[in-house]
Design an enzyme around this catalytic site. Sequence first.
Site, PDB file in Angstrom:
ATOM      1  N   CYS A  98       6.959  -3.297  -0.336  1.00  0.00           N
ATOM      2  CA  CYS A  98       6.383  -2.123  -0.087  1.00  0.00           C
ATOM      3  C   CYS A  98       6.542  -1.984   1.295  1.00  0.00           C
ATOM      4  O   CYS A  98       7.419  -1.787   1.841  1.00  0.00           O
ATOM      5  CB  CYS A  98       4.829  -2.466  -0.329  1.00  0.00           C
TER       6      CYS A  98
ATOM      7  N   ARG B 250       1.003  -4.948  -0.926  1.00  0.00           N
ATOM      8  CA  ARG B 250       1.030  -4.369  -2.364  1.00  0.00           C
ATOM      9  C   ARG B 250       2.107  -4.743  -3.175  1.00  0.00           C
ATOM     10  O   ARG B 250       1.788  -5.045  -4.573  1.00  0.00           O
ATOM     11  CB  ARG B 250       1.113  -2.795  -1.837  1.00  0.00           C
TER      12      ARG B 250
END
Lengths: 99, 280
Positions: free
Chosen positions: B233, B238
């Site tokens: 990410c 994430r």
Amino acid sequence: MSSSCGAPDQAAPITGAEGQTVLSGRVVSGEAPVGGAFVRLLDGNGDFTGEVVSSPNGEFRFYAAPGSWTVRALHRTGNGEASIQADGPGVHEVAVAVA
Amino acid sequence: MSRENVLVSAQWAEDNLDAPGVVFVEVDEDTSAYETGHIPGAVKIDWKNELQDPVRRDFVDRAGFEKLLSAKGVANDDLVILYGGNNNWFAAYAYWYFKLYGHDSVKLLDGGRKKWELDGRPLSQDVVKRDETNFSAQEQNLKLRAFRDEVVDAINTKNLVDVRSPDEFSGKLLAPAHLPQESAQRPGHVPSAINVPWAKAANEDGTFKSDDELREIYKEAGIDESKATIAYCRIGERSSHTWFALHELLGYEDVKNYDGSWTEYGSLVGVPVETGTGKE
């Protein structure tokens, strides 16, 4: 500025945003501000883009891009959403009522 | 991999707040939420100040991880339940650290702080102090961690899953929309990567979607289940969430998290970068 992913203070003055498209607003229930709501930014396709927690006064902001957006708020007392059209850079205001 | 082995529900958590051998740990980058109220008995870990190396651009080493968890009162035979804000991003990141350093008895609270708060479950401001332990960690399991050269080598050969938003993937934005726009030197994505935003794996309340839904999402996005996978990410948190979905929930065998992520890759000199949607 940091390289982190934690959202900045949602109630602080918007600074350093020159040339950026900022969506700024407040979560309310009737007239009362709703703090601690989970505020989600959805793009023109309804896809999730970002999420912040509203300040004690219900405030939130997103650094987005020009386009059509939906702001959706979740709170234990209820949910709600509002649409916003950002035609260009600047601060665009939006209010979201939860019920 | 059964989901009961890696996730607990909010109800299970509330029923086991005082269970012996169970330690709740809130992990966040901004720990101010913990101070205003946390799951009763939970200790906090500050992702930025406690899990990152203070000098090198890396996370805490093995000795640092041992020292941290000993001070927090986490023992090797404890079951650790991790949760946090931001849809469990940093809790998932910490989960990945625990696995990387060989502590297998760890689970995520499904939905994290958000689900807990939306359910109206109890929060406490009590100061939590656990007795210090002598936690020992293993060497990093590098089967779970990808470095930059491996990402370049994976172009067109492995599944590269970019879990940022479509606008970050295409190069329109450099950072998530709740942040001022600053990050890597160049916007875009690793060529041949597919874009499956982390949020596709989560319901609105922060809980993970069902295994069937998850499998369908990644299949439809073009993941080749016969190949190894690297998720990335912007700074690796994430993608920890997606790593959890692919490796822990769906049981894909060879899945790595590239924690350097776009912040590193998008600043490298000489590597290929693609902009646009990536679709023909």
